[in-house]
Design a protein around this motif. Structure first.
Motif, PDB file in Angstrom:
ATOM      1  N   TYR A  89     107.903 -55.252  75.209  1.00 28.87           N
ATOM      2  CA  TYR A  89     106.931 -56.337  75.291  1.00 28.87           C
ATOM      3  C   TYR A  89     105.563 -55.739  75.579  1.00 28.87           C
ATOM      4  CZ  TYR A  89     110.361 -60.139  75.355  1.00 28.87           C
ATOM      5  OH  TYR A  89     111.338 -61.035  75.015  1.00 28.87           O
ATOM      6  N   TRP A  90     104.596 -56.089  74.758  1.00 26.80           N
ATOM      7  CA  TRP A  90     103.217 -55.631  74.932  1.00 26.80           C
ATOM      8  C   TRP A  90     102.377 -56.805  75.420  1.00 26.80           C
ATOM      9  CZ3 TRP A  90     101.881 -50.637  74.449  1.00 26.80           C
ATOM     10  CH2 TRP A  90     102.794 -49.798  73.800  1.00 26.80           C
ATOM     11  N   LEU A  91     101.530 -56.557  76.408  1.00 31.20           N
ATOM     12  CA  LEU A  91     100.582 -57.565  76.867  1.00 31.20           C
ATOM     13  C   LEU A  91      99.247 -57.298  76.195  1.00 31.20           C
ATOM     14  CD1 LEU A  91     101.409 -57.712  80.680  1.00 31.20           C
ATOM     15  CD2 LEU A  91     102.366 -59.064  78.802  1.00 31.20           C
ATOM     16  N   ASP A  92      98.786 -58.253  75.418  1.00 27.01           N
ATOM     17  CA  ASP A  92      97.528 -58.136  74.687  1.00 27.01           C
ATOM     18  C   ASP A  92      96.405 -58.613  75.602  1.00 27.01           C
ATOM     19  OD1 ASP A  92      95.578 -57.923  72.774  1.00 27.01           O
ATOM     20  OD2 ASP A  92      96.338 -59.544  71.513  1.00 27.01           O
ATOM     21  N   VAL A  93      95.658 -57.670  76.142  1.00 30.52           N
ATOM     22  CA  VAL A  93      94.599 -57.966  77.108  1.00 30.52           C
ATOM     23  C   VAL A  93      93.265 -57.682  76.435  1.00 30.52           C
ATOM     24  CG1 VAL A  93      93.692 -57.460  79.406  1.00 30.52           C
ATOM     25  CG2 VAL A  93      96.166 -57.317  78.990  1.00 30.52           C
ATOM     26  N   GLU A  94      92.648 -58.739  75.916  1.00 34.86           N
ATOM     27  CA  GLU A  94      91.413 -58.578  75.163  1.00 34.86           C
ATOM     28  C   GLU A  94      90.390 -59.627  75.563  1.00 34.86           C
ATOM     29  OE1 GLU A  94      91.782 -57.456  70.969  1.00 34.86           O
ATOM     30  OE2 GLU A  94      93.929 -57.812  71.201  1.00 34.86           O
ATOM     31  N   THR A  95      89.134 -59.285  75.406  1.00 33.84           N
ATOM     32  CA  THR A  95      88.048 -60.185  75.805  1.00 33.84           C
ATOM     33  C   THR A  95      87.932 -61.407  74.895  1.00 33.84           C
ATOM     34  OG1 THR A  95      86.466 -58.838  74.558  1.00 33.84           O
ATOM     35  CG2 THR A  95      86.693 -58.381  76.925  1.00 33.84           C
ATOM     36  N   GLY A  96      88.622 -61.426  73.776  1.00 34.64           N
ATOM     37  CA  GLY A  96      88.562 -62.565  72.865  1.00 34.64           C
ATOM     38  C   GLY A  96      89.199 -63.821  73.425  1.00 34.64           C
ATOM     39  N   ASN A  97      90.059 -63.696  74.421  1.00 37.41           N
ATOM     40  CA  ASN A  97      90.655 -64.854  75.080  1.00 37.41           C
ATOM     41  C   ASN A  97      89.851 -65.214  76.313  1.00 37.41           C
ATOM     42  OD1 ASN A  97      92.729 -65.920  73.582  1.00 37.41           O
ATOM     43  ND2 ASN A  97      94.285 -64.575  74.428  1.00 37.41           N
ATOM     44  N   TYR A  98      90.140 -66.373  76.886  1.00 38.17           N
ATOM     45  CA  TYR A  98      89.425 -66.827  78.076  1.00 38.17           C
ATOM     46  C   TYR A  98      89.813 -65.992  79.292  1.00 38.17           C
ATOM     47  CZ  TYR A  98      88.431 -69.362  82.314  1.00 38.17           C
ATOM     48  OH  TYR A  98      88.017 -69.673  83.582  1.00 38.17           O
ATOM     49  N   TRP A  99      88.822 -65.445  79.961  1.00 37.71           N
ATOM     50  CA  TRP A  99      89.009 -64.740  81.225  1.00 37.71           C
ATOM     51  C   TRP A  99      87.919 -65.167  82.182  1.00 37.71           C
ATOM     52  CZ3 TRP A  99      93.409 -62.334  82.143  1.00 37.71           C
ATOM     53  CH2 TRP A  99      94.158 -61.871  81.062  1.00 37.71           C
ATOM     54  N   THR A 100      88.280 -65.338  83.436  1.00 37.03           N
ATOM     55  CA  THR A 100      87.299 -65.639  84.470  1.00 37.03           C
ATOM     56  C   THR A 100      86.517 -64.369  84.798  1.00 37.03           C
ATOM     57  OG1 THR A 100      87.063 -66.442  86.746  1.00 37.03           O
ATOM     58  CG2 THR A 100      89.020 -65.196  86.271  1.00 37.03           C
ATOM     59  N   PRO A 101      85.323 -64.475  85.344  1.00 41.37           N
ATOM     60  CA  PRO A 101      84.595 -63.273  85.774  1.00 41.37           C
ATOM     61  C   PRO A 101      85.255 -62.566  86.967  1.00 41.37           C
ATOM     62  CG  PRO A 101      83.096 -65.153  85.559  1.00 41.37           C
ATOM     63  CD  PRO A 101      84.479 -65.681  85.404  1.00 41.37           C
ATOM     64  N   ASP A 102      86.215 -63.212  87.620  1.00 39.44           N
ATOM     65  CA  ASP A 102      86.907 -62.669  88.791  1.00 39.44           C
ATOM     66  C   ASP A 102      88.000 -61.690  88.334  1.00 39.44           C
ATOM     67  OD1 ASP A 102      88.486 -62.183  91.043  1.00 39.44           O
ATOM     68  OD2 ASP A 102      88.369 -64.251  91.758  1.00 39.44           O
ATOM     69  N   THR A 103      87.701 -60.394  88.378  1.00 40.79           N
ATOM     70  CA  THR A 103      88.666 -59.397  87.895  1.00 40.79           C
ATOM     71  C   THR A 103      89.930 -59.335  88.743  1.00 40.79           C
ATOM     72  OG1 THR A 103      87.555 -57.609  89.097  1.00 40.79           O
ATOM     73  CG2 THR A 103      86.891 -57.974  86.787  1.00 40.79           C
ATOM     74  N   VAL A 104      89.839 -59.694  90.016  1.00 42.99           N
ATOM     75  CA  VAL A 104      91.044 -59.721  90.854  1.00 42.99           C
ATOM     76  C   VAL A 104      91.973 -60.836  90.381  1.00 42.99           C
ATOM     77  CG1 VAL A 104      91.959 -60.066  93.186  1.00 42.99           C
ATOM     78  CG2 VAL A 104      89.909 -58.669  92.843  1.00 42.99           C
ATOM     79  N   ALA A 105      91.423 -62.016  90.139  1.00 41.42           N
ATOM     80  CA  ALA A 105      92.246 -63.119  89.627  1.00 41.42           C
ATOM     81  C   ALA A 105      92.872 -62.739  88.287  1.00 41.42           C
ATOM     82  CB  ALA A 105      91.399 -64.381  89.485  1.00 41.42           C
ATOM     83  N   ASN A 106      92.108 -62.111  87.421  1.00 42.38           N
ATOM     84  CA  ASN A 106      92.638 -61.705  86.116  1.00 42.38           C
ATOM     85  C   ASN A 106      93.751 -60.674  86.262  1.00 42.38           C
ATOM     86  OD1 ASN A 106      90.680 -63.360  85.009  1.00 42.38           O
ATOM     87  ND2 ASN A 106      89.268 -61.684  84.596  1.00 42.38           N
ATOM     88  N   SER A 107      93.559 -59.727  87.179  1.00 40.38           N
ATOM     89  CA  SER A 107      94.599 -58.716  87.377  1.00 40.38           C
ATOM     90  C   SER A 107      95.862 -59.338  87.953  1.00 40.38           C
ATOM     91  CB  SER A 107      94.100 -57.579  88.272  1.00 40.38           C
ATOM     92  OG  SER A 107      93.889 -58.017  89.600  1.00 40.38           O
ATOM     93  N   ARG A 108      95.733 -60.423  88.703  1.00 43.73           N
ATOM     94  CA  ARG A 108      96.908 -61.114  89.240  1.00 43.73           C
ATOM     95  C   ARG A 108      97.709 -61.781  88.124  1.00 43.73           C
ATOM     96  NH1 ARG A 108      99.069 -60.554  93.798  1.00 43.73           N
ATOM     97  NH2 ARG A 108      99.151 -62.719  94.398  1.00 43.73           N
ATOM     98  N   VAL A 109      97.037 -62.294  87.098  1.00 43.68           N
ATOM     99  CA  VAL A 109      97.748 -62.838  85.938  1.00 43.68           C
ATOM    100  C   VAL A 109      98.594 -61.737  85.301  1.00 43.68           C
ATOM    101  CG1 VAL A 109      97.500 -63.775  83.593  1.00 43.68           C
ATOM    102  CG2 VAL A 109      96.021 -64.620  85.436  1.00 43.68           C
TER     103      VAL A 109
END
Length: 140
Positions: A89-109
């Motif tokens: 399973y690959w996680l596609d982590v790209e700026t083209g999707n919605y991300w909050t400016p909070d990198t900690v919250a994003n890393s928790r996802v």
């Protein structure tokens, strides 16, 4: 000369977390004819309206983590309907999707997704660039 097998990676969801790829079953059936397929999951931040009973209403980091877990569980169930044998399973982590400016919250996802997939016995990889991943998840 060794035989080189094609490598096929199929999207489980429909461009963002918690959505289905309606063509997944057919694409997987086609891929199995020539390759040992892998799958990828689009990733994104939890929407502002997302809540989880494990978290207080003001704990966005907690909600982000459980959103990632929910997204991975959804994808596992959906993929298992057609491909219970899928291991990569690959996680596609790209700026083209919605991300909050909070990198900690994003890393928790991302962390929540990884933990669920690994607990299910899946091999997990990240598909991104260092620039995009850094903007999304900071130093995670």
């Amino acid at each position: 000369m060794p035989r080189v097998l094609p490598y096929v990676v199929i999207g489980v969801n429909g461009g963002k977390a918690l959505t289905p790829n309606p063509c997944f079953g057919g694409q997987l059936q086609w891929a199995r004819k020539t390759a040992a397929p892998s799958v990828y999951l689009n990733t994104n931040s939890a929407p502002a309206t997302y809540t989880d009973p494990h978290c207080s209403a003001t704990d966005y980091w907690c909600e982000s983590y459980y959103y990632g877990r929910a997204a991975a569980n959804y994808a596992l169930v959906y993929a298992s309907l057609s491909g219970p044998e899928l291991l990569s399973y690959w996680l596609d982590v790209e700026t083209g999707n919605y991300w909050t400016p909070d990198t900690v919250a994003n890393s928790r996802v991302i962390q929540g997704m990884i933990e669920v997939l690994q607990a299910a016995g899946k091999q997990v990889g990240i598909y991104s660039t260092s620039l995009q991943f850094g903007r999304i998840a900071g130093a995670y």
